[in-house]
Design an enzyme around this catalytic site. Structure first.
Site, mmCIF file in Angstrom:
data_model
loop_
_atom_site.group_PDB
_atom_site.id
_atom_site.type_symbol
_atom_site.label_atom_id
_atom_site.label_comp_id
_atom_site.label_asym_id
_atom_site.label_seq_id
_atom_site.Cartn_x
_atom_site.Cartn_y
_atom_site.Cartn_z
ATOM 1 N N TYR A 1 1.046 -1.051 -0.039
ATOM 2 C CA TYR A 1 0.158 0.143 -0.187
ATOM 3 C C TYR A 1 0.959 1.014 0.127
ATOM 4 C CZ TYR A 1 -3.324 3.087 0.614
ATOM 5 O OH TYR A 1 -3.865 5.451 0.785
ATOM 6 N N GLN B 1 -10.632 1.132 1.931
ATOM 7 C CA GLN B 1 -10.606 0.470 0.806
ATOM 8 C C GLN B 1 -9.367 -0.873 0.327
ATOM 9 O OE1 GLN B 1 -11.025 3.631 1.306
ATOM 10 N NE2 GLN B 1 -10.918 5.110 -0.570
ATOM 11 N N ASN C 1 -2.804 6.354 7.098
ATOM 12 C CA ASN C 1 -3.781 7.697 7.767
ATOM 13 C C ASN C 1 -4.353 5.684 9.084
ATOM 14 O OD1 ASN C 1 -5.661 6.306 6.477
ATOM 15 N ND2 ASN C 1 -5.834 8.300 5.759
ATOM 16 N N SER D 1 3.402 9.538 11.273
ATOM 17 C CA SER D 1 5.430 9.606 11.740
ATOM 18 C C SER D 1 5.230 10.150 12.264
ATOM 19 C CB SER D 1 5.939 9.733 10.618
ATOM 20 O OG SER D 1 7.269 10.026 10.367
ATOM 21 N N GLN E 1 9.646 15.021 10.265
ATOM 22 C CA GLN E 1 8.647 14.649 10.063
ATOM 23 C C GLN E 1 7.590 15.493 10.822
ATOM 24 O OE1 GLN E 1 9.061 11.550 10.550
ATOM 25 N NE2 GLN E 1 10.804 11.654 9.394
ATOM 26 N N HIS F 1 4.707 15.773 8.063
ATOM 27 C CA HIS F 1 3.860 14.588 7.324
ATOM 28 C C HIS F 1 2.616 14.556 7.728
ATOM 29 C CE1 HIS F 1 6.462 11.105 5.713
ATOM 30 N NE2 HIS F 1 7.900 11.528 6.527
ATOM 31 N N GLU G 1 10.052 6.169 16.762
ATOM 32 C CA GLU G 1 10.534 5.405 14.978
ATOM 33 C C GLU G 1 11.747 5.441 14.511
ATOM 34 O OE1 GLU G 1 8.059 5.966 10.927
ATOM 35 O OE2 GLU G 1 8.304 7.337 11.990
ATOM 36 N N HIS G 2 11.965 7.179 14.721
ATOM 37 C CA HIS G 2 13.806 7.762 14.274
ATOM 38 C C HIS G 2 14.152 8.140 15.707
ATOM 39 C CE1 HIS G 2 10.881 8.308 10.450
ATOM 40 N NE2 HIS G 2 11.818 7.459 10.202
ATOM 41 N N ASP H 1 14.964 8.127 4.970
ATOM 42 C CA ASP H 1 13.569 7.518 4.537
ATOM 43 C C ASP H 1 14.055 7.820 2.668
ATOM 44 O OD1 ASP H 1 11.552 8.308 6.372
ATOM 45 O OD2 ASP H 1 11.615 10.500 5.857
ATOM 46 N N GLU I 1 3.962 -36.217 30.345
ATOM 47 C CA GLU I 1 2.678 -35.606 29.718
ATOM 48 C C GLU I 1 1.498 -36.219 28.687
ATOM 49 O OE1 GLU I 1 5.227 -31.401 27.418
ATOM 50 O OE2 GLU I 1 4.419 -33.120 26.153
ATOM 51 N N HIS J 1 2.778 -40.506 21.473
ATOM 52 C CA HIS J 1 3.776 -39.813 20.634
ATOM 53 C C HIS J 1 5.418 -40.937 21.199
ATOM 54 C CE1 HIS J 1 1.905 -36.237 20.391
ATOM 55 N NE2 HIS J 1 2.974 -35.499 20.193
#
Length: 424
Positions: free
Chosen positions: A124, A186, A209, A233, A255, A258, A322-323, A356, A410, A415
Site C-alpha cells: 500500500y 478500501q 493514516n 510518523s 517529520q 508528514h 520510530e526515528h 527515508d 505429558e 507420541h
C-alpha cells in the site's frame, strides 16, 4: 509545542503519550468498508474513489500503457535519483540474505532452517498530499530479493483518476506489473478479500493514516498478515552542546510536515541549544509549503530540557520512537543504551531524510511505541522460515529415550509410541 524543563520521572508517562484517535467511530467505518468490498468488489472501490478521492475510475487496474508512459512524465534527475536509491536499498537488503547452516545437535540428528518468500504480498502506497514513491522502493526491493512470486500495489488516484507518475515509474523499475487505483481502508480491504481485479494476498505492507492502520489491523480477521501497526510518523532528537540547532529544527520539521497527527520530540541537556532549536523551528516552519500541517503537528509535540544524556536515553527508550537522532559528539558510547527505536541516526550529518530515501536502510518502521516489540521492515518481513530435520537410525537411538520419557510424563502415549515402534 509543549515545553518542559527538568520534568520528574513520575511525569514521563504523560509526556510519552501519542495523540489519541477515536477508535470506536473508526472501527465501525472500517467494518462497513470491508463489508462493501467483500460484497460488491470492484464496483465498491470505484464508488469509494468518487466519495473519498473525487476521482472517476472506470477501471481499477492501471494499464500497461499507463505504466510505460510514466517515465516520460518525470524528470531525468528524479529518475536518476530513484535508481541510485534503489541501488543502495538493494545493496543493504541483499546483505540480509542468510546462508543455510545445517546443525548436528547430536550425531545422526541434523537440523536446519530455510527461507521461503511469501508467495503473494500487497503493497500500500499513500498518495494524496504526499505520494510516497520512495516507499515503493522500500517494499518492492526486499520483496523481490525474498523471492515473493506475486507483488501487487494499491495507491489512491488523483481527482483526474490518475496515479502519480513517480509511483508508476518506480513500480515498473522494481518489476511490479499489477498496480491498482484504490486507496485508504478500501485498498486494504480489497487486498484482504480479493475482488474481480485485485487478488487476495497473504501479507500487506505499507504505511498510511489512521484509517489505513485500522484497516490493516482488521485485515487480520481474514487470515492476512501485516508488516506492523505503523501509524503517524514521529522522531525524537537528543542533542548535546555541540549540536547544530538549525539541523535539529530541520529534522523535527521533516517529520512534522508528514501530517497534523505526526509527533516530534526534542531533548537536550544544554539550555542554549534548547532555546536556539525552538527559535529555529519557529523560523523554519514559516517557510514550509506544508507549514499549516507542520504547525498542527507541533501543537502536540514535546520539547524537554533534561539533566543528563543518560536520563534522555532512558526517556527515549520509554517513548520508543520510530526515528531516533543522536546529535551528540560522542554518540558511539550511547549506542549500547538504546533498546527501543525503529531506526537510529548518529551525529550531526545523519539526517533522518537519508534513511527515508537513499542511505539503504528501510523507512517502513514501527510507530506509536511499537518499537518496543516490532522491528522495521527488512528482508525477513517478506519470508517465512521453515525448519527441517533429518534423523538417522543412530540419531533416533541417541535421543529416543529422552523423547519417550518426556512424552509419557505429558500423558501423550501416541507420541511415545512413534519413537518406541522405531526403536524395536
Amino acid at each position: 509545542m509543549k515545553i518542559y524543563r527538568y520534568p520528574e520521572q513520575n511525569a514521563w508517562p504523560d509526556l510519552v503519550k501519542r495523540p489519541v484517535m477515536e477508535q470506536e467511530e473508526i472501527s465501525g467505518l472500517i467494518k462497513n468498508i470491508f463489508d462493501a468490498v467483500e460484497k460488491q468488489g470492484d464496483s465498491a472501490l470505484i464508488e469509494f474513489n468518487k466519495k473519498f478521492d473525487k476521482a472517476v475510475t472506470p477501471q481499477i487496474a492501471v494499464s500497461e500503457e499507463e505504466l510505460e508512459n510514466a517515465a516520460d512524465k518525470i524528470s531525468e534527475d528524479l529518475k536518476k535519483a530513484i535508481k541510485q536509491a534503489k541501488e543502495n536499498i538493494s545493496k543493504f537488503h541483499n546483505a540480509q540474505i542468510a546462508e543455510t547452516e545445517k546443525i548436528e545437535t547430536v550425531k545422526g540428528v541434523t537440523c536446519w532452517r530455510e527461507n521461503r518468500g511469501i508467495e503473494k504480498v500487497g503493497i500500500y502506497i499513500p498518495g494524496g498530499t504526499a505520494p510516497l514513491f520512495s516507499t515503493v522502493l522500500m517494499l518492492a526491493v526486499p520483496a523481490n530479493l525474498a523471492g515473493c512470486q506475486e507483488i501487487i500495489l494499491c495507491t489512491p488516484p488523483d481527482s483526474s483518476g490518475n496515479i502519480n507518475p513517480a509511483i508508476l515509474f518506480t513500480a515498473e523499475l522494481c518489476g511490479i506489473t499489477k498496480v491498482f487505483k484504490t486507496g485508504g481502508a478500501q485498498a486494504v480491504a480489497a487486498m484482504s478479500v480479493g475482488t474481480e481485479s485485485i487478488p487476495k494476498v497473504y501479507k500487506i505492507f505499507g504505511p498510511g493514516n489512521q484509517y489505513v492502520v485500522a484497516a490493516k489491523e482488521y485485515a487480520q480477521r481474514y487470515g492476512v498478515a501485516i508488516d506492523m501497526p505503523a501509524g503517524p510518523s514521529e522522531v525524537l532528537v537528543i542533542a548535546d552542546s555541540q549540536a547544530v540547532p538549525e539541523f535539529c529544527a530541520a529534522d523535527l520539521l521533516s517529520q512534522a510536515e508528514h501530517g497534523s497527527d505526526s509527533q516530534v520530540v526534542f531533548i537536550t541537556t544544554d539550555f542554549k541549544i534548547f532555546s536556539e532549536t525552538i527559535e529555529a523551528v519557529e523560523k523554519q516552519v514559516k517557510k514550509l509549503p506544508r507549514n499549516e500541517m507542520a504547525t498542527q503537528a507541533l501543537d502536540h509535540s514535546v520539547f524537554v530540557l533534561m539533566n543528563s544524556l543518560e536520563e534522555a536515553l532512558e526517556f527515549s527508550n520509554l517513548y520508543a520512537p520510530e526515528h531516533l537522532i543522536l546529535a551528540l559528539e560522542d554518540f558511539e558510547q550511547y549506542i549500547p543504551q538504546i533498546s527501543n527505536a525503529g531506526s537510529v541516526f548518529l551525529g550531526n550529518y545523519s539526517c533522518e531524510s537519508a534513511g527515508d530515501y537513499a542511505s539503504g536502510t528501510n523507512h517502513t518502521l514501527p510507530t506509536n511505541a511499537y518499537a518496543r516489540n516490532y522491528s522495521g521492515v527488512s528482508l525477513d518481513s517478506f519470508v517465512k522460515k521453515i525448519t527441517f530435520q533429518h534423523l538417522s537410525k543412530e540419531g533416533l537411538k541417541k535421543i529416543g529415550k529422552t523423547i519417550e520419557v518426556m512424552a509419557e510424563a505429558e500423558g501423550l502415549i501416541a507420541h511415545r509410541n512413534a519413537v518406541s515402534i522405531r526403536l524395536k
